[in-house]
Design a protein around this motif. Structure first.
Motif, PDB file in Angstrom:
ATOM      1  N   HIS A 157       0.844  -1.198   0.000  1.00 37.69           N
ATOM      2  CA  HIS A 157       0.000   0.000   0.000  1.00 37.69           C
ATOM      3  C   HIS A 157       0.877   1.245   0.000  1.00 37.69           C
ATOM      4  CE1 HIS A 157      -2.587  -3.157   1.717  1.00 37.69           C
ATOM      5  NE2 HIS A 157      -3.585  -2.503   1.171  1.00 37.69           N
ATOM      6  N   ASN A 161      -2.032   6.535  -0.090  1.00 40.58           N
ATOM      7  CA  ASN A 161      -3.319   5.859   0.041  1.00 40.58           C
ATOM      8  C   ASN A 161      -3.666   5.633   1.512  1.00 40.58           C
ATOM      9  OD1 ASN A 161      -4.995   3.139   0.150  1.00 40.58           O
ATOM     10  ND2 ASN A 161      -5.332   4.065  -1.860  1.00 40.58           N
ATOM     11  N   ARG A 168      -6.805   7.222   3.790  1.00 34.84           N
ATOM     12  CA  ARG A 168      -7.744   6.450   4.619  1.00 34.84           C
ATOM     13  C   ARG A 168      -7.795   7.004   6.046  1.00 34.84           C
ATOM     14  NH1 ARG A 168      -8.405   0.479   2.583  1.00 34.84           N
ATOM     15  NH2 ARG A 168      -7.542   0.628   0.489  1.00 34.84           N
ATOM     16  N   ARG A 184     -17.358   5.000  -2.437  1.00 30.39           N
ATOM     17  CA  ARG A 184     -16.189   4.147  -2.202  1.00 30.39           C
ATOM     18  C   ARG A 184     -15.151   4.356  -3.303  1.00 30.39           C
ATOM     19  NH1 ARG A 184     -14.423  -0.235   0.542  1.00 30.39           N
ATOM     20  NH2 ARG A 184     -13.123  -1.697  -0.600  1.00 30.39           N
ATOM     21  N   ARG A 185     -15.636   4.410  -4.557  1.00 28.70           N
ATOM     22  CA  ARG A 185     -14.707   4.626  -5.659  1.00 28.70           C
ATOM     23  C   ARG A 185     -14.094   6.026  -5.591  1.00 28.70           C
ATOM     24  NH1 ARG A 185     -17.914   2.847 -10.986  1.00 28.70           N
ATOM     25  NH2 ARG A 185     -16.073   3.847 -11.915  1.00 28.70           N
ATOM     26  N   GLY A 194     -11.370   6.060  -3.068  1.00 27.75           N
ATOM     27  CA  GLY A 194     -10.189   5.428  -3.655  1.00 27.75           C
ATOM     28  C   GLY A 194      -9.437   6.385  -4.554  1.00 27.75           C
ATOM     29  N   ARG A 196     -13.419   1.352   3.688  1.00 30.32           N
ATOM     30  CA  ARG A 196     -11.977   1.489   3.462  1.00 30.32           C
ATOM     31  C   ARG A 196     -11.228   1.615   4.788  1.00 30.32           C
ATOM     32  NH1 ARG A 196      -9.510   3.754  -0.821  1.00 30.32           N
ATOM     33  NH2 ARG A 196      -8.855   5.552   0.426  1.00 30.32           N
TER      34      ARG A 196
END
Length: 551
Positions: A89, A93, A97, A164-165, A168, A287
């Motif tokens: 990861h 990112n 989160r 959610r997308r 991301g 997430r």
């Protein structure tokens, strides 16, 4: 909760008081009651305002405390995850989160909980007033309410999907920012600012498109509820007027029920909007919980042994290790005696740095055992293991703190005298004192205000202060010029004294004086001996030596 009941009760009282207002004041002309109306209005407004203040303050505070706890748990959990997790990861990112996703859930808990409590209780109270006044008329209005469930459910699922997308995409955006700011020297040296800006704009546009889809579905919920609500109100009004004409209910009862129904549709619309926001938050929460649910790969055994200061013997016994499906070490075995200086050399990818990672227990071997003083390191507590290790890496990571704070990192109880002595042995004291604020000088993110040699000497000072019996040097001088390397080598000499030392170096000139050199190829030891013995043997070490010294 009591304050929420107070807010809901006030709206219900307004609807109920419409009945006597119409029947006794408008129809019968009761002037005495009319004079009391302004006082009722002031009392109700004051009570509602006070209840709303208490409600919002305590619910928002509770939401903030809950999110603070989640953010703390996420960071604490992530600190316990293995290096393998961080290899999978990107830092950007994970930062997204921990910050963006948590902030979205925080907004939901802080704002939506207030609305959810208030509107739900208001809806219940108004429904009770309407049914108590005239259940038949209220039932006519309620026919359309179940029809709002399906579109609200469909819209909510779409919003959750794109939320959610979108989160991301925000993670990718944060990763690009982190990468660009960290690598700004490379970007400028290659004059690729325009390329980076174009890449950022592309990712930002991708994020915008996902947010736009969320907004499209969220905007469609209110008109649907409005339309269905108007059908219900029209049905109730038609039924109520017919009953007034037939004398089955008074005008006051009609307006009381209509007021309750009208006020009731407002919290209903708010609750549909709340559902949309909750769905967005659920996308972010998923997430977040992916990180919290990540299994801790490297953990202490239930009865882990606390290793006191070890003698320093290290052994690898038939160790196998692979990154995903790529084998790195195959049946690797080696014995390192306490106080011995052992160098690991070999071509890139031979497994040298992996051995350091296994000894530090950044990873566990697929099979085989790594031991310190005869102890399987998997049976040791990680804290006591790392207290016996000092790592000086090729990546000289320093914190955006003072020089004193960086040297003291890992030994917070060290005195100022001990910090200065460690710096002196690392040949860092001289340049530190030449800085404007000396040991209190803040060195910037990753120590950007210092030269490579200065950063490396601070890392050595940090390791000296730790005073661990086992020293791990991973390409500690690979990025230095000749003058800086000579000074760092002197500092390393002080650091290596009376310690078990494992040295990784591509420059063979730095390992000539090692007690023993292990030559690795394809994850195995192909040669072992002193520098002179290996030259006499020929083989891979001799070829590497000839290549470097011919150059």
């Amino acid at each position: 909760m009591l304050a929420s009941v107070g807010v809901a009760g006030t709206d219900a009282a307004v609807a109920k008081f419409v009945e006597p207002f119409i029947d006794r004041i408008i129809v019968q002309g009761d002037l005495g009651l009319a004079k009391m109306v302004p006082f009722f209005v002031i009392i109700l407004a004051t009570f509602k305002g006070g209840s709303r203040y208490i409600q919002e303050y305590f619910i928002r505070t509770a939401g903030q405390l809950a999110i603070q706890d989640i953010r703390n748990r996420m960071f604490e959990h992530s600190m316990r995850l293995s290096v393998r997790f961080f290899a999978r990861h990107s830092a950007g990112n994970l930062m997204s989160r921990l910050l963006n996703d948590v902030n979205m859930v925080q907004t939901t808990l802080s704002n939506i909980l207030v609305t959810l409590f208030k509107e739900s209780l208001t809806l219940i109270a108004l429904t009770a007033v309407a049914f108590y006044t005239d259940w038949q008329m209220t039932l006519a209005a309620f026919v359309v309410i179940p029809l709002t469930v399906y579109p609200a459910s469909v819209i909510g699922k779409r919003i959750k999907k794109f939320s959610r997308r979108g989160q991301g995409a925000m993670g990718d955006l944060t990763s690009s920012l982190e990468q660009a700011f960290t690598g700004i020297k490379v970007i400028k040296s290659f004059a690729t600012e325009g390329m980076e800006v174009d890449d950022f704009k592309r990712q930002n546009l991708s994020y915008y498109r996902l947010v736009r889809k969320q907004l499209k579905y969220a905007a469609g919920s209110s008109p649907i509820v409005e339309l269905l609500s108007s059908l219900g109100a029209a049905a109730a009004l038609w039924f109520g007027l017919d009953r007034v004409m037939s004398g089955e209910m008074t005008q006051g009862q009609l307006f009381s029920v209509l007021t309750a129904i009208t006020l009731m549709y407002m919290p209903l619309k708010h609750l549909v909007k709340v559902n949309n926001v909750i769905q967005r938050a659920l996308g972010a929460a998923e997430r977040m919980f992916e990180v919290l649910d990540e299994e801790i790969e490297i953990a202490d055994q239930p009865e882990a042994v606390e290793l006191s200061r070890c003698k320093g013997s290290v052994s690898f016994e038939r160790v196998n290790f692979a990154y995903e499906d790529e084998p790195v070490l195959q049946d690797f075995s080696a014995e390192i005696r306490a106080g011995e200086v052992v160098a690991l050399v070999g071509p890139s990818g031979a497994g040298k740095t992996t051995l350091i990672g296994l000894l530090s227990r950044f990873y566990d071997p697929g099979s085989g055992v790594v031991r310190i003083d005869g102890h399987d390191i998997r049976n040791l507590s990680q804290k006591s293991l790392h207290q016996n290790l000092a790592l000086v890496d090729q990546e000289t990571f320093l914190f955006n703190d003072s020089i004193r704070g960086n040297i003291r990192y890992g030994c917070p109880d060290a005195t100022d005298e001990e910090v200065i002595e460690a710096a002196r042995k690392a040949y860092a004291d001289e340049f530190i004192r030449q800085l404007p604020e000396g040991y209190e000088t803040t060195i910037g993110d990753r120590g950007v205000r210092l030269s490579g040699g200065q950063r490396q000497r601070l890392c050595i000072a940090r390791a000296l202060l730790r005073d661990a019996p086992i020293l791990l040097l991973d390409e500690a001088t690979s990025a230095l010029d000749t003058e800086s390397e000579a000074m760092v080598q002197q500092a390393l000499g002080n650091l290596m004294r009376d310690r078990t030392t494992i040295v990784i170096a591509h420059r063979l000139s730095t390992v000539i004086h090692a007690d023993r050199i292990l030559v690795l190829q394809d994850g195995r030891v192909c040669q072992s001996g002193t520098h002179q013995q290996l030259l006499e043997q020929g083989g891979l070490y001799k070829r590497l030596y000839d290549i470097q010294f011919n150059e």
